[in-house]
Design a protein around this motif. Structure first.
Motif, PDB file in Angstrom:
ATOM      1  N   ARG A  65       0.817  -1.217   0.000  1.00 36.78           N
ATOM      2  CA  ARG A  65       0.000   0.000   0.000  1.00 36.78           C
ATOM      3  C   ARG A  65       0.849   1.265   0.000  1.00 36.78           C
ATOM      4  O   ARG A  65       0.409   2.310  -0.460  1.00 36.78           O
ATOM      5  N   ARG A  66       2.028   1.186   0.583  1.00 33.18           N
ATOM      6  CA  ARG A  66       2.918   2.359   0.598  1.00 33.18           C
ATOM      7  C   ARG A  66       4.248   2.019  -0.067  1.00 33.18           C
ATOM      8  O   ARG A  66       5.318   2.206   0.499  1.00 33.18           O
ATOM      9  N   THR A  67       4.158   1.535  -1.300  1.00 33.08           N
ATOM     10  CA  THR A  67       5.350   1.106  -2.029  1.00 33.08           C
ATOM     11  C   THR A  67       6.339   2.247  -2.215  1.00 33.08           C
ATOM     12  O   THR A  67       7.556   2.050  -2.132  1.00 33.08           O
ATOM     13  N   GLY A  68       5.837   3.462  -2.452  1.00 29.75           N
ATOM     14  CA  GLY A  68       6.733   4.590  -2.711  1.00 29.75           C
ATOM     15  C   GLY A  68       7.669   4.866  -1.560  1.00 29.75           C
ATOM     16  O   GLY A  68       8.885   5.002  -1.742  1.00 29.75           O
ATOM     17  N   LEU A  69       7.113   4.947  -0.348  1.00 24.05           N
ATOM     18  CA  LEU A  69       7.963   5.206   0.812  1.00 24.05           C
ATOM     19  C   LEU A  69       8.904   4.040   1.092  1.00 24.05           C
ATOM     20  O   LEU A  69      10.045   4.238   1.509  1.00 24.05           O
ATOM     21  N   ALA A  70       8.433   2.817   0.873  1.00 18.64           N
ATOM     22  CA  ALA A  70       9.307   1.657   1.072  1.00 18.64           C
ATOM     23  C   ALA A  70      10.478   1.686   0.097  1.00 18.64           C
ATOM     24  O   ALA A  70      11.615   1.367   0.458  1.00 18.64           O
ATOM     25  N   VAL A  71      10.204   2.076  -1.152  1.00 15.18           N
ATOM     26  CA  VAL A  71      11.279   2.175  -2.145  1.00 15.18           C
ATOM     27  C   VAL A  71      12.289   3.237  -1.741  1.00 15.18           C
ATOM     28  O   VAL A  71      13.507   3.050  -1.884  1.00 15.18           O
ATOM     29  N   VAL A  72      11.806   4.373  -1.225  1.00 14.32           N
ATOM     30  CA  VAL A  72      12.713   5.431  -0.764  1.00 14.32           C
ATOM     31  C   VAL A  72      13.584   4.923   0.379  1.00 14.32           C
ATOM     32  O   VAL A  72      14.801   5.164   0.420  1.00 14.32           O
ATOM     33  N   GLN A  73      12.972   4.215   1.319  1.00 13.83           N
ATOM     34  CA  GLN A  73      13.745   3.671   2.443  1.00 13.83           C
ATOM     35  C   GLN A  73      14.836   2.726   1.945  1.00 13.83           C
ATOM     36  O   GLN A  73      16.004   2.828   2.333  1.00 13.83           O
ATOM     37  N   ILE A  74      14.464   1.792   1.092  1.00 14.38           N
ATOM     38  CA  ILE A  74      15.413   0.788   0.605  1.00 14.38           C
ATOM     39  C   ILE A  74      16.508   1.432  -0.228  1.00 14.38           C
ATOM     40  O   ILE A  74      17.697   1.110  -0.085  1.00 14.38           O
ATOM     41  N   THR A  75      16.141   2.361  -1.110  1.00  8.99           N
ATOM     42  CA  THR A  75      17.129   2.991  -1.988  1.00  8.99           C
ATOM     43  C   THR A  75      18.126   3.823  -1.201  1.00  8.99           C
ATOM     44  O   THR A  75      19.343   3.733  -1.422  1.00  8.99           O
TER      45      THR A  75
END
Length: 828
Positions: A464-474
């Motif tokens: 549901r919050r893929t964008g923030l998860a991608v920012v965290q991982i990147t």
């Protein structure tokens, strides 16, 4: 005005109570600290270099040659009323008792130095000398005394003459930085040089003529010397002035400055992500406040002015605190570098403080500005209508502002458009790959059906919050990649390089051997238990033509190519392919016809290819031959290697000396001394000592990198804290729902740990693969060292990633576990 200032400071104090703004402030201060510490150090080094360039030359003008200068240069200088001094520099063995060591011998005339002074320590006193040592006496580096187990007043033998150690040479500005001179200095009077018998055929000697006078006199003489050198086509002579003083030292300092600045800039870029995330969360929390203010009559201009003042105040305070911490940090960097920088640095200047202020405001307005200024568009109706809950921040403009600020900072730090372009592309490509792969992994996980409730809930929440998860991982992946890459370079490359050298590889090189000395040296070495050495002929020649066209250093752009053309080559001859040499293209030497086998690296530097006709000048005679093969050399073997090899028929009748290498056991410590006593003209290079000095240099640089990496690690931790805080609203809502359904604390802890481990695992895997690939490419294409530590890179990446995520998320998950369902809803 005072009341307004106090009111503003009070409002800023209230704002800083917000954890989001506090994280933003800490991230900004950290980035400024990292950059300003490097900037302070670089500024001091550059100002030390430019403080008095005349002292770095010990004169106003310097003429350098690899052959004795014609007397016309001296006569012309005297006729113009210039002051003169001469120095002669070459490597030689120095002996005290039973200990010997390679020294950089410098013979100076009584007038040396013409500018500046030598700092010499003696039993009587420490004193600045404006003249060289007296005849029969020498001054030596402190490192030389330690190596030879000697002290002031002892006798030291140089060639055929014995001298007295008259003092310790503490400071010699015209020598350059310490890391450019592996052999310690021994300084003597030029009047004693002939009695040593050290300069002979094949000796690599640098002759320097130092000149001093008025600016007009120096300029006039420089023009005359340049025209004379060009008209007479004199090779191997160059003029150094205040503008090009110590070019090698200047270039090295510039490269070190850029390298350290880019590492610090990486910290700033990682911190910028934390700034953007913190600003985004702060803006969301301030939106309702701004809506209330608009209901009470506040205009958009008033809100804009308030946010602008907050940004300016944060930037100013962060720049001030970061500058103070950077000021302290540069002292730590100076201590870690030790003698790798100039011995005396001037005090700090105000310039780095201005740079720190610019960095702070660049980062603030570039990464936090778009989010905070979006509060101007907040509608009062959001207080009663949930569909107006969004801020309407244009993502494309936010990204463009951040990228523009990043590119500008990289350009300012690199000061080289090629280096800046490479950095931007590398940084951008890594972000793109990490974001794409992490997004793909998260989407793939959403399609997998899981049995456990906790794991399934985490996967759905991340979806549901893929964008923030991608920012965290990147963000975490980029920080880990930088950390792992330097760790791999510090540890694995060094061990791989050392392991690539055989245990019985030659650790001594003997040069300046004369033809009639080979038999006696062979017998001496064999009697000492050393295997019979193989002597290689060495002929000094200068490359003067390529394909019939005269060449000069000005025909090349690269500094390395210019130096190669400006100096003499060591040529050799043989009809047998040397061991460790590999033919890449062409055919090995056959017969007596003129032909050249050239090392591939030097051919690339000089832009030479198969079939090119080269002309070398050897002792006034021209040797012309085509390139018939290109060779790759095994430098790790520590054997004698030559860039240029020709058939014996071409070179064996020309003036030559011989060179060999051999392995000397630590138990044969006196062998160097015995050989130098029997053959004073020999120069024996102890490679093991040089490798140890290189190791010390690498350790010092590693310490500096370690300090800067500490900033990067802290920045990565801030990114994680900010990224986790950015998703706290969603976590509180999920926790409230789960608590209302009867979820226990253990279930909530399990969900939080799985989420953090997932983020750390993906980021660690990406960072491990990327750093391993980058290290392999650097080792294979640049350093020619085999690197296969992918397993270690993956392990460290995963371990660091999971540990960092669990540590940074611990505080947040504890708060959620302790809160009730009502408190979670209130927080959300």
């Amino acid at each position: 005005m005072i009341k307004s200032l106090l009111r503003f400071l009070g409002g800023l104090r209230r704002d800083l109570r917000s954890s989001e703004l506090a994280w933003l402030f800490v991230a900004l201060t950290l980035s400024v600290t990292a950059l300003s510490s490097v900037t302070f150090l670089a500024d001091r080094m550059q100002r030390a270099f430019a403080f008095d360039a005349r002292q770095l030359l010990a004169s106003d003008l310097l003429i350098v040659s690899d052959q004795p200068l014609p007397n016309l240069f001296l006569d012309e200088a005297k006729s113009r009323g210039l002051q003169l001094a001469q120095t002669i520099v070459f490597p030689s063995m120095a002996t005290v008792g039973s200990h010997s060591k390679l020294a950089s011998l410098k013979a100076v005339s009584p007038q040396y130095p013409l500018r500046g002074a030598l700092q010499v320590q003696s039993k009587a006193q420490d004193k600045a000398f404006s003249t060289g040592p007296a005849q029969g006496s020498v001054w030596v580096d402190p490192a030389m005394l330690a190596s030879l187990h000697a002290k002031e007043g002892d006798s030291i033998q140089l060639g055929q003459k014995v001298f007295v150690i008259g003092g310790i040479l503490e400071r010699e500005l015209d020598r350059g930085a310490g890391f450019m001179n592996f052999a310690p200095r021994v300084m003597m009077s030029i009047a004693d040089l002939s009695e040593t018998g050290l300069i002979g055929l094949g000796s690599r000697v640098t002759y320097r003529l130092l000149l001093a006078g008025s600016d007009k006199q120096i300029h006039s003489y420089s023009e005359w010397a340049s025209q004379y050198i060009e008209s007479e086509s004199i090779k191997g002579v160059r003029i150094e002035t205040l503008e090009n003083a110590q070019p090698l030292m200047r270039k090295t300092l510039e490269r070190a400055d850029r390298f350290l600045s880019l590492i610090a800039l990486l910290t700033a870029m990682v911190s910028a992500v934390a700034i953007a995330l913190s600003a985004h969360r702060y803006t969301r929390k301030q939106a309702n406040t701004c809506a209330v203010l608009k209901c009470l009559g506040a205009s958009s201009t008033m809100i804009l002015r308030q946010q602008g003042q907050t940004l300016l105040a944060l930037g100013f305070i962060a720049a001030l605190m970061g500058s103070i911490l950077g000021y302290l940090g540069q002292y730590v960097l100076t201590l870690l570098l030790g003698n790798l920088v100039l011995t005396e640095l001037p005090p700090v200047s105000f310039g780095p403080v201005l740079w720190s202020v610019l960095v702070a405001w660049f980062l603030l307005f570039g990464f936090a500005g778009p989010a905070m200024f979006s509060l101007v568009k907040v509608s009062p109706i959001r207080l009663i209508r949930k569909e107006f809950d969004g801020l309407g921040i244009p993502t494309i403009w936010t990204a463009l502002c951040g990228l523009t600020a990043a590119v500008i900072l990289i350009m300012l730090a690199a000061r080289d458009w090629k280096l800046a372009l490479w950095t931007c592309l590398s940084f951008g490509l890594a972000i793109l790959i990490f974001a794409s792969v992490s997004w793909g992994i998260l989407k793939f996980l959403c399609r997998i059906r899981t049995q456990g409730f906790s794991l399934g809930f985490v996967i759905l929440a991340q979806g549901r919050r893929t964008g923030l998860a991608v920012v965290q991982i990147t963000a975490l992946g980029i920080a880990l990649m930088a950390l792992l890459l330097v760790l791999l370079l510090r540890a694995d490359f060094l061990s791989a390089w050392q392991g690539n050298i055989p245990s019985d590889a030659p650790n001594r090189f003997m040069i300046n051997v004369q033809g009639d000395q080979k038999r006696g040296l062979t017998e001496s070495l064999q009697n000492a238990g050393v295997s019979a050495p193989q002597f290689y002929p060495m002929v000094r020649g200068r490359l003067i033509e390529v394909n019939g066209k005269d060449i000069t250093p000005n025909d090349y752009v690269e500094e390395n190519a210019k130096r190669l053309i400006d100096r003499e080559f060591n040529l050799s001859y043989t009809d047998q392919l040397p061991s460790g040499n590999q033919i890449l293209t062409g055919k090995w030497i056959e017969g007596d016809a003129p032909q050249i086998s050239m090392e591939t690296g030097i051919a690339k530097t000089l832009k030479l290819k198969l079939g090119d006709q080269l002309t070398f000048e050897v002792a006034g005679e021209k040797i012309v031959a085509p390139i018939t093969s290109l060779r790759k050399l095994d430098w790790g073997s520590m054997r004698v290697n030559f860039f240029v090899i020709m058939p014996p028929a071409q070179l064996q009748s020309l003036p030559q000396s011989w060179i060999t290498s051999y392995y000397q056991s630590p138990k044969q410590e006196s062998l160097d001394f015995d050989l130098s006593q029997a053959y004073p003209n020999l120069t024996i290079v102890d490679v093991s000592a040089s490798l140890q000095q290189i190791q010390e240099i690498l350790n010092k640089l590693s310490s500096v990198l370690g300090l800067l990496l500490a900033f990067t690690i802290a920045a990565a931790f801030l990114v994680l804290m900010s990224a986790i805080a950015a998703t706290q609203d969603e976590r509180y809502k999920n926790a409230a729902l789960l608590k209302a359904l009867g979820a226990s604390r253990n279930t909530l802890a399990q969900i939080a740990n799985i989420e953090l481990v997932m983020i750390g695992l993906i980021a660690g895997l990406l960072a491990g693969v990327a750093s391993g690939a980058a290290a392999w490419a650097l080792g294979y294409f640049v350093m020619e060292i085999p690197f296969n530590a992918f397993g270690g890179a993956l392990f460290m990446g995963v371990a660091f990633g999971i540990s960092a995520c669990l540590a940074s998320g611990y505080r947040f998950q504890r708060r959620i576990q302790k809160a009730t369902a009502v408190e979670c809803l209130r927080e959300a």
